[in-house]
Design a protein around this motif. Structure first.
Motif, PDB file in Angstrom:
ATOM      1  N   LEU A  73     -79.653 -32.010  50.855  1.00 53.47           N
ATOM      2  CA  LEU A  73     -78.467 -31.893  50.587  1.00 53.47           C
ATOM      3  C   LEU A  73     -78.354 -29.839  51.043  1.00 53.47           C
ATOM      4  O   LEU A  73     -79.406 -29.194  50.507  1.00 53.47           O
ATOM      5  N   ALA A  74     -76.899 -29.639  51.482  1.00 48.91           N
ATOM      6  CA  ALA A  74     -76.615 -28.363  51.311  1.00 48.91           C
ATOM      7  C   ALA A  74     -75.140 -28.274  50.628  1.00 48.91           C
ATOM      8  O   ALA A  74     -74.630 -28.996  50.715  1.00 48.91           O
ATOM      9  N   GLY A  75     -74.975 -27.374  51.285  1.00 49.79           N
ATOM     10  CA  GLY A  75     -73.066 -26.627  50.285  1.00 49.79           C
ATOM     11  C   GLY A  75     -73.329 -26.154  49.771  1.00 49.79           C
ATOM     12  O   GLY A  75     -74.375 -24.688  49.033  1.00 49.79           O
ATOM     13  N   GLU A  76     -72.090 -25.763  48.724  1.00 49.51           N
ATOM     14  CA  GLU A  76     -71.948 -25.316  47.497  1.00 49.51           C
ATOM     15  C   GLU A  76     -72.449 -25.812  46.165  1.00 49.51           C
ATOM     16  O   GLU A  76     -71.300 -25.997  45.060  1.00 49.51           O
ATOM     17  N   ILE A  77     -73.295 -26.868  46.198  1.00 47.74           N
ATOM     18  CA  ILE A  77     -73.906 -27.505  44.935  1.00 47.74           C
ATOM     19  C   ILE A  77     -73.863 -27.603  43.815  1.00 47.74           C
ATOM     20  O   ILE A  77     -73.230 -27.442  43.072  1.00 47.74           O
ATOM     21  N   ASP A  78     -74.152 -25.526  43.580  1.00 49.00           N
ATOM     22  CA  ASP A  78     -74.530 -24.991  42.765  1.00 49.00           C
ATOM     23  C   ASP A  78     -72.569 -24.900  41.586  1.00 49.00           C
ATOM     24  O   ASP A  78     -72.844 -25.226  40.592  1.00 49.00           O
ATOM     25  N   ILE A  79     -72.654 -24.831  42.674  1.00 50.15           N
ATOM     26  CA  ILE A  79     -70.384 -24.308  42.191  1.00 50.15           C
ATOM     27  C   ILE A  79     -69.651 -25.723  41.558  1.00 50.15           C
ATOM     28  O   ILE A  79     -69.898 -25.842  40.539  1.00 50.15           O
ATOM     29  N   ILE A  80     -70.914 -26.859  43.029  1.00 54.95           N
ATOM     30  CA  ILE A  80     -69.725 -28.202  42.660  1.00 54.95           C
ATOM     31  C   ILE A  80     -70.779 -28.293  40.670  1.00 54.95           C
ATOM     32  O   ILE A  80     -69.948 -29.312  40.263  1.00 54.95           O
ATOM     33  N   ASN A  81     -72.171 -28.206  40.495  1.00 54.98           N
ATOM     34  CA  ASN A  81     -72.435 -28.540  39.300  1.00 54.98           C
ATOM     35  C   ASN A  81     -71.809 -28.160  38.088  1.00 54.98           C
ATOM     36  O   ASN A  81     -71.992 -29.139  37.446  1.00 54.98           O
ATOM     37  N   GLY A  82     -71.847 -26.477  38.684  1.00 51.36           N
ATOM     38  CA  GLY A  82     -71.305 -26.335  37.687  1.00 51.36           C
ATOM     39  C   GLY A  82     -69.618 -26.955  37.298  1.00 51.36           C
ATOM     40  O   GLY A  82     -69.305 -26.843  35.875  1.00 51.36           O
ATOM     41  N   LEU A  83     -68.764 -26.816  38.087  1.00 51.96           N
ATOM     42  CA  LEU A  83     -67.774 -26.752  38.204  1.00 51.96           C
ATOM     43  C   LEU A  83     -67.610 -29.295  37.086  1.00 51.96           C
ATOM     44  O   LEU A  83     -66.756 -29.731  36.375  1.00 51.96           O
ATOM     45  N   ASN A  84     -68.515 -30.148  37.571  1.00 56.59           N
ATOM     46  CA  ASN A  84     -68.821 -31.143  37.123  1.00 56.59           C
ATOM     47  C   ASN A  84     -68.958 -31.798  36.093  1.00 56.59           C
ATOM     48  O   ASN A  84     -68.839 -32.404  35.300  1.00 56.59           O
TER      49      ASN A  84
END
Length: 191
Positions: A55-66
């Protein structure tokens, strides 16, 4: 005439099948699927990019929002497919190359069947993962949301985020490889 009786494919068809094998290998280096997230606070967008092995991308930011809506974290450990999919794709490339060398229509039919079954399994697996993430929301999350299933392809609105799910370059390369496998069936239909 002897080749025609044995159901042998022409040399031109074998070359097309060989090119298909090369394209399958090339596809492994490109994203196969992605999800883009847009919101007023993220006008440039956030990405989840799925390769056959990572997986790539802004995963950490998305997880924080999710976290706020109670969705599980996106991570490679939550997608065991990423640990073996690359080997399946590599094996498919090898089988495609073997089909090119053997030049048998019967083997080509089997290979095309594997492509179709693998493609359907991939779509169903992705749908199951999206359903799991969108419907297993933590009821104690700070923001309560109704369960939802993000689309495999298309747009979706969740809170103030608009998401766009898209096929990646790798899948388009595999589709071209699949079309190259179909051409010999038409081209050598009387062989």
């Amino acid at each position: 005439m002897n080749d025609q009786k044995k159901g042998k494919l022409s040399l031109g068809s074998a070359l097309l099948i060989g090119l298909s094998a090369i394209l399958i290998v090339i596809s492994m280096f490109f994203p196969w699927w992605r999800m883009l997230f847009y919101a007023p606070q993220y006008p440039e967008g956030l990405n989840i990019i799925v390769y056959p092995n990572k997986l790539a991308g802004e995963i950490d930011i998305i997880n924080g929002l999710n976290h706020y809506i109670g969705m599980s974290n996106f991570s490679e450990k939550n997608f065991p497919e990423l640990s073996y999919l690359i080997y399946i794709v590599g094996g498919l490339a090898v089988l495609t190359l073997i089909t090119a060398v053997l030049r048998k229509k019967s083997i080509l039919y089997g290979l095309i069947s594997l492509f179709v079954i693998g493609g359907l399994a991939g779509v169903l697996d992705l749908y199951a993962a999206l359903k799991k993430y969108g419907t297993n929301l933590d009821p104690h999350a700070p923001i309560h949301m109704d369960p939802f299933v993000p689309p495999i392809i298309g747009a979706n609105k969740v809170a103030n985020f608009t998401t766009h799910s898209l096929l990646g370059t790798g899948v388009y390369i595999v589709i071209i490889a699949f079309i190259l496998l179909l051409i010999p069936l038409w081209k050598d239909r009387k062989r």
